[in-house]
Every structure is written in structure tokens, then in C-alpha cells.
Design a protein around this motif. Structure first.
Motif, PDB file in Angstrom:
ATOM      1  N   ASP A  16       9.918 -50.314 -17.376  1.00  0.00           N
ATOM      2  CA  ASP A  16       8.949 -49.867 -18.380  1.00  0.00           C
ATOM      3  C   ASP A  16       7.571 -49.649 -17.775  1.00  0.00           C
ATOM      4  O   ASP A  16       6.774 -48.880 -18.304  1.00  0.00           O
ATOM      5  N   VAL A  17       7.280 -50.340 -16.684  1.00  0.00           N
ATOM      6  CA  VAL A  17       5.985 -50.241 -16.019  1.00  0.00           C
ATOM      7  C   VAL A  17       6.203 -49.603 -14.649  1.00  0.00           C
ATOM      8  O   VAL A  17       7.087 -50.010 -13.898  1.00  0.00           O
ATOM      9  N   LEU A  40      -2.518 -49.622 -17.353  1.00  0.00           N
ATOM     10  CA  LEU A  40      -2.661 -51.053 -17.561  1.00  0.00           C
ATOM     11  C   LEU A  40      -3.977 -51.505 -16.941  1.00  0.00           C
ATOM     12  O   LEU A  40      -4.310 -51.119 -15.817  1.00  0.00           O
ATOM     13  N   LYS A  45      -1.034 -49.316 -12.455  1.00  0.00           N
ATOM     14  CA  LYS A  45       0.264 -49.209 -13.106  1.00  0.00           C
ATOM     15  C   LYS A  45       0.065 -48.664 -14.512  1.00  0.00           C
ATOM     16  O   LYS A  45      -1.021 -48.760 -15.085  1.00  0.00           O
ATOM     17  N   CYS A  46       1.143 -48.103 -15.053  1.00  0.00           N
ATOM     18  CA  CYS A  46       1.101 -47.578 -16.408  1.00  0.00           C
ATOM     19  C   CYS A  46       2.458 -47.774 -17.067  1.00  0.00           C
ATOM     20  O   CYS A  46       3.452 -48.067 -16.399  1.00  0.00           O
ATOM     21  N   LEU A  47       2.472 -47.623 -18.393  1.00  0.00           N
ATOM     22  CA  LEU A  47       3.735 -47.661 -19.116  1.00  0.00           C
ATOM     23  C   LEU A  47       4.458 -46.343 -18.876  1.00  0.00           C
ATOM     24  O   LEU A  47       3.837 -45.281 -18.864  1.00  0.00           O
TER      25      LEU A  47
END
Length: 140
Positions: A16-17, A40, A45-47
Motif C-alpha cells: 500500500d505504501v 506521507l 513514500k506515498c500511498l
């Protein structure tokens, strides 16, 4: 998933990340100029917006043997998108997202005669049409 696996697709569970640079290198850019994924705080990092990004990231900076192609993957992944209309912005640390899950077909092909990608795409479309027909859904 089971139909794709029966047709030679290897199943993958995607995270998910993901690292933001992977999403950027996959060309996941918003048309509106705004990010469609959530970064995030204090991390690179991001979703994940789609399972295609971590699937492509698996092959980032890797050499693939011609004899291993085509590589056919199927993923059931959760997808996160920024809430439509920009709502949820400026609310501190609150993430307001649209979350949904989907099955995605993904492939890597050679480019020896220039038809490999189109052939794999045609295979994927045929498989998707079969799945939709078996579910009693209409598609075009």
C-alpha cells in the motif's frame, strides 16, 4: 485472480505504501498538475494509487533475460486517490482519500519485431472481456 492465474499470470500482493521516486519514474503524473497520490509526512513514500506502480518498480534497474519474456503478472491491490475537488487539503495530518481495490494485469514484453506489446495487450483485453461476460457485465 484465479482466471488470470489459469492463463499464465503470476500472482503478486502489492504494498500500500511505495517510494515516491518509483511512482514518479513510472510516469504517474496528474493531468491537473496536482498529485493524485498522498505523500506521507517526512518520508519519501506515498500511498499507492494503482498496483501497476509497485509491479513496475519490481523491475526498476533490473535486467530481464529475453528467454524470460513475456512476464505476466496479476495483482489484487488497494488503491488510494486524493479526494475529488481538493477537499481534505489543509486539514493538518488528516488523510481524506478514496480507497478501492482492483485486480490488475501487468506485463513485460520484448520488442524484437514491434508486435509483442500489442499481442500481450490483446490477450489482456480478451481475458478482461471473458471475465466481464462470465460475471454478466457488459463491456466495450
Amino acid at each position: 485472480m484465479s482466471k488470470a492465474i489459469k492463463n499464465g499470470y503470476y500472482p503478486i500482493a502489492t504494498p500500500d505504501v511505495i517510494r515516491t521516486h518509483v511512482a514518479d519514474r513510472c510516469g504517474y503524473q496528474a493531468r491537473s498538475g496536482e498529485n493524485q497520490y498522498y505523500l506521507l509526512a517526512n518520508e519519501d513514500k506515498c500511498l499507492s494509487g494503482t498496483a501497476e506502480i509497485p509491479l513496475a518498480g519490481m523491475y526498476l534497474n533490473k535486467n530481464v533475460l529475453y528467454s524470460d519474456l513475456p512476464i505476466k503478472l496479476v495483482a489484487f491491490g488497494r488503491c488510494f486517490r486524493v479526494e475529488t475537488g481538493g477537499r481534505g487539503r489543509g486539514e493538518g495530518r488528516l488523510y481524506r482519500v478514496h480507497q478501492f481495490s482492483k485486480v490488475e494485469l501487468f506485463g513485460l514484453t520484448a520488442n524484437e519485431d514491434g508486435t509483442e506489446s500489442e499481442e500481450l495487450l490483446d490477450e489482456m483485453v480478451t481475458l478482461q472481456k471473458e471475465i466481464n461476460t462470465e460475471l454478466g457485465l457488459h463491456c466495450r
